[in-house]
Every structure is written in structure tokens, then in C-alpha cells.
Design a protein around this motif. Structure first.
Motif, PDB file in Angstrom:
ATOM      1  N   SER A  10       0.824  -1.210   0.000  1.00  0.00           N
ATOM      2  CA  SER A  10       0.000   0.000   0.000  1.00  0.00           C
ATOM      3  C   SER A  10       0.858   1.261   0.000  1.00  0.00           C
ATOM      4  O   SER A  10       0.328   2.359   0.055  1.00  0.00           O
ATOM      5  CB  SER A  10      -0.927   0.004   1.223  1.00  0.00           C
ATOM      6  OG  SER A  10      -0.164   0.007   2.417  1.00  0.00           O
ATOM      7  N   SER A  12       2.838   4.426  -1.107  1.00  0.00           N
ATOM      8  CA  SER A  12       2.595   5.353  -2.224  1.00  0.00           C
ATOM      9  C   SER A  12       3.888   5.806  -2.891  1.00  0.00           C
ATOM     10  O   SER A  12       3.853   6.647  -3.785  1.00  0.00           O
ATOM     11  CB  SER A  12       1.807   6.566  -1.730  1.00  0.00           C
ATOM     12  OG  SER A  12       2.533   7.236  -0.720  1.00  0.00           O
ATOM     13  N   THR A  13       5.025   5.243  -2.490  1.00  0.00           N
ATOM     14  CA  THR A  13       6.302   5.693  -3.051  1.00  0.00           C
ATOM     15  C   THR A  13       6.992   4.594  -3.853  1.00  0.00           C
ATOM     16  O   THR A  13       8.212   4.532  -3.905  1.00  0.00           O
ATOM     17  CB  THR A  13       7.237   6.175  -1.926  1.00  0.00           C
ATOM     18  OG1 THR A  13       7.447   5.089  -1.015  1.00  0.00           O
ATOM     19  CG2 THR A  13       6.656   7.368  -1.196  1.00  0.00           C
ATOM     20  N   VAL A  43      -4.322   3.641  -2.137  1.00  0.00           N
ATOM     21  CA  VAL A  43      -2.993   4.141  -2.496  1.00  0.00           C
ATOM     22  C   VAL A  43      -2.077   2.972  -2.826  1.00  0.00           C
ATOM     23  O   VAL A  43      -2.367   1.824  -2.494  1.00  0.00           O
ATOM     24  CB  VAL A  43      -2.388   5.000  -1.367  1.00  0.00           C
ATOM     25  CG1 VAL A  43      -3.190   6.264  -1.155  1.00  0.00           C
ATOM     26  CG2 VAL A  43      -2.258   4.215  -0.089  1.00  0.00           C
ATOM     27  N   GLY A  44      -0.965   3.270  -3.478  1.00  0.00           N
ATOM     28  CA  GLY A  44       0.015   2.253  -3.809  1.00  0.00           C
ATOM     29  C   GLY A  44      -0.562   1.172  -4.709  1.00  0.00           C
ATOM     30  O   GLY A  44      -1.487   1.415  -5.500  1.00  0.00           O
TER      31      GLY A  44
END
Length: 181
Positions: A10, A12-13, A43-44
Motif C-alpha cells: 500500500s 505510495s512511493t 494508495v500504492g
């Protein structure tokens, strides 16, 4: 049509290639007429798999504990979003609501989910198929370590055989569908 649970990161980077893998996995769920069960974040990779599934018209079910609603940013676009009190309830609901499991690259949370569903399968608490989708050798070190454990009898060979390792999305779904029919 089956409910396919996808475990994945999950964060996000992440590198775009992992987000693309997740989105393509979600799109394959839709193309094959299945439902997505996910950890309920947007996210992710978790968000990418849900978006990929929805883009192809798949039904999406997200299960997220209240403590992670803000951290993982709850997938409010899910067709069904269940907010649980804790992680244990989340995992149990994801297992109960799924016919099969695919694990994509991920970190500790992903490993926790994979090992939970794999352990319960090896204890014959369920017979659902489990696929580790590993197109780039992300899990090679883990798999080598598990082989070592099997050679020393800490892990039964039958337990290792329950995990279906594939290198492509198509092969992952072919393996799942073969075992679901």
C-alpha cells in the motif's frame, strides 16, 4: 466467477513498474469476470489493483480496519467497503469472502497476509488456491529460504507445494482457474 483476493503493497512511493503490475492484475480480474477482494486502501499497489479491476467493470470489495482508514486512505470508490475494528478481523473477512488468493510484491503487511492464508491452507482449514505472482524474482530470496527450511524439516514439502509460484499474470490466473473448476 470467483472472488480473488489480492495481497500487495500500500506504499505510495513505489516504482511505477509495481503499480503497473497491480493495475494489470486488477484488469485481468475484470477481463476474466471475477470479483476483487482487497485490503480496502486506495494508495500504492492496493489502489492500482482496485482501479484496474474497476476500469474493466469488476466488482470490488475492500476490507480495511478503522486504524488504517486514514493511513491507507480508504477506497471510497469500492463497490463494497467494510471497515473492521482490527487487523485480525480484516484478514479473517478477506479469507472468508475469497475463493482464491494472489500475492504481489509487498512488505511486512503483505507477508503477514500471505503467511496467514498459506498457513491456514496447510492446516486444511481451507482448500483455496494461493498464487505468488513473482514476475521479476522479487521473492527469490524468500523462496530459497523456505526451500532451506524444507530441507531441514522445519517446513513440510507439502506446505511448499500448496504455494503456486508464477512469473506472469496470465499464468497466475490460469493456475487459479484450473484449481477453482
Amino acid at each position: 466467477m470467483a472472488a480473488i483476493c489480492v495481497f500487495c503493497a500500500s506504499s505510495s512511493t513505489l516504482d511505477q513498474k509495481w503499480l503497473d503490475l497491480a493495475a494489470d492484475t486488477g484488469a485481468e480480474i475484470a477481463a476474466r469476470g471475477h470479483t476483487l477482494v482487497s485490503g480496502g486502501g486506495c494508495v500504492g499497489m492496493m489502489g492500482a489493483v482496485a482501479d484496474g479491476a474497476r476500469s474493466g467493470g469488476a466488482h470490488t470489495l475492500g476490507v480495511i480496519p478503522q486504524a488504517l482508514v486514514e493511513l491507507e486512505v480508504a477506497d471510497l470508490s469500492a463497490d463494497e467497503l467494510i471497515v473492521t475494528d482490527d487487523m485480525g478481523t480484516r484478514k479473517n473477512l478477506m479469507i472468508e469472502r475469497s475463493d482464491a488468493f494472489i500475492t504481489l510484491p509487498g512488505g511486512l503487511g503483505t507477508m503477514d497476509e500471505l503467511f496467514e492464508v498459506w498457513t491456514t491452507a496447510t492446516l486444511d482449514l481451507h482448500g483455496r488456491p494461493i498464487v505468488l505472482l513473482d514476475p521479476e524474482g522479487f521473492y527469490d530470496g524468500l523462496l530459497a529460504w523456505l526451500e532451506e527450511l524444507a530441507s531441514t524439516a522445519f517446513v513440510r514439502r507439502a506446505a511448499l507445494d500448496r504455494l503456486l509460484v508464477t512469473r506472469s499474470i496470465g499464468a497466475a490466473f490460469d493456475e487459479l482457474e484450473k484449481r477453482l473448476s
